[in-house]
Design an enzyme around this catalytic site. Structure first.
Site, PDB file in Angstrom:
ATOM      1  CB  ILE A 125      10.680  66.586  19.636  1.00  0.00           C
ATOM      2  CG1 ILE A 125      10.800  65.143  19.114  1.00  0.00           C
ATOM      3  CG2 ILE A 125      11.142  66.671  21.097  1.00  0.00           C
ATOM      4  CD1 ILE A 125      10.008  64.114  19.891  1.00  0.00           C
ATOM      5  CE  LYS A 126       3.827  71.637  22.650  1.00  0.00           C
ATOM      6  NZ  LYS A 126       2.430  71.665  23.163  1.00  0.00           N
TER       7      LYS A 126
END
Length: 318
Positions: A125-126
């Site tokens: 997850i960025k």
């Protein structure tokens, strides 16, 4: 051996693209996406049906959820081609909201799980490397959700990310280079600022060596490259995420490639360990004009592209 294959000896090669049809050519291990890359992809005729499908299938749902579903659709297509992980970004408009970032990250994970993806092994997850984003990543990691901290321009951001136990950071080489080149104006000397002397390369090297010296497990993935010289100067970095154009340029070159970053050698460094509380982090970031400006600019750009994506969806649903 071409330079791309030589690079693979020491570094995990990652493709930085939403154009998943190009992935079979470069054979990356992992892939990264962001709102700008997805926006660019859905404006191509071959990918527009994915946007139209997301809108029609999820009519009546909030636009932010439809965007997440579109991102996950791209991500699952990418994962059907590559053996490793894909990075999917939380809406940049949440960059200063820890709780909302955690909630959005959890929703993206749930959407991938619904597609049968092993999210612990195959998804990052960025999140933007603001204080709030780093704290959100700390919480997500504690829940078993792996994170990629993006828009990272400073040593202080890297130190805070390492302390939070994030899986991976993405220091932005090219955007650091852009800032120093613009700041120098007519005084800029390209030859003297290339390769190991490139300011973006120097930033990644400093972070890489600090992490290895202090046994910090967070992976370092150099990102945002302007030329292959920057990539060559970071051969040996844990990972490098590279555009399809620069991947092709590396594959076309048979010049020898030197092992520039050595994790074992870096363990012998003598840089003191640093730590920041929130006030210290904010002050250190504020002292770095380049990082402050580039972080703000990056968040604005990604947020603007999220708005453009929403507008395309609204037009598609008419």
């Amino acid at each position: 051996m071409n330079q791309l294959d030589a690079l693979r000896q020491w570094t995990t090669v990652v493709a930085d693209t939403g154009d998943f049809k190009q992935l079979a050519i470069s054979r990356p291990q992992d892939a990264t996406t962001n709102p700008s890359l997805i926006l660019k992809a859905v404006q191509k005729p071959e990918y527009r049906p994915l946007l139209d499908e997301a809108v029609s299938k999820h009519a009546g749902k909030p636009l932010d959820e439809v965007i997440d579903r579109l991102l996950v659709r791209f991500g699952t297509e990418i994962l059907s081609i590559i053996p490793g992980r894909v990075s999917t970004e939380v809406d940049a408009r949440l960059s200063f909201d820890t709780a909302a970032t955690v909630a959005r990250g959890e929703r993206i994970v749930a959407l991938y799980k619904a597609e049968g993806i092993d999210t612990e092994k195959r998804l990052l997850i960025k999140v933007a490397s603001t204080w709030e984003g780093i704290e959100a990543a700390r919480t997500l990691e504690q829940k078993g959700i792996r994170t990629n901290l993006t828009l990272l321009f400073s040593f202080a951001q890297a130190v805070a990310c390492g302390a939070a136990g994030v899986q991976l950071i993405s220091p932005f080489v090219g955007r650091i280079y852009d800032w120093y080149k613009k700041s120098a104006g007519a005084q800029w000397n390209e030859a003297a600022s290339a390769g190991a002397n490139d300011p973006g390369v120097k930033s990644v090297r400093q972070i890489f060596e600090y992490y290895k010296q202090h046994g910090i497990k967070t992976e370092v993935m150099g990102a945002s490259f302007r030329n292959v010289g920057q990539i060559r100067a970071l051969a040996g970095c844990d990972l490098l995420t590279i555009s399809p154009e620069l991947l092709a340029e590396l594959a076309a070159s048979n010049e020898p490639l030197a092992h520039a970053l050595d994790a074992k050698a870096a363990t012998g460094g003598d840089v003191a360990k640093v730590s920041y509380d929130e006030a210290g982090f904010r002050f250190a970031l504020n002292e770095d004009a380049m990082a402050t400006e580039k972080l703000a600019e990056g968040i604005r750009a990604f947020a603007a592209d999220a708005v453009k994506l929403e507008k395309l969806m609204q037009e598609s649903g008419k």
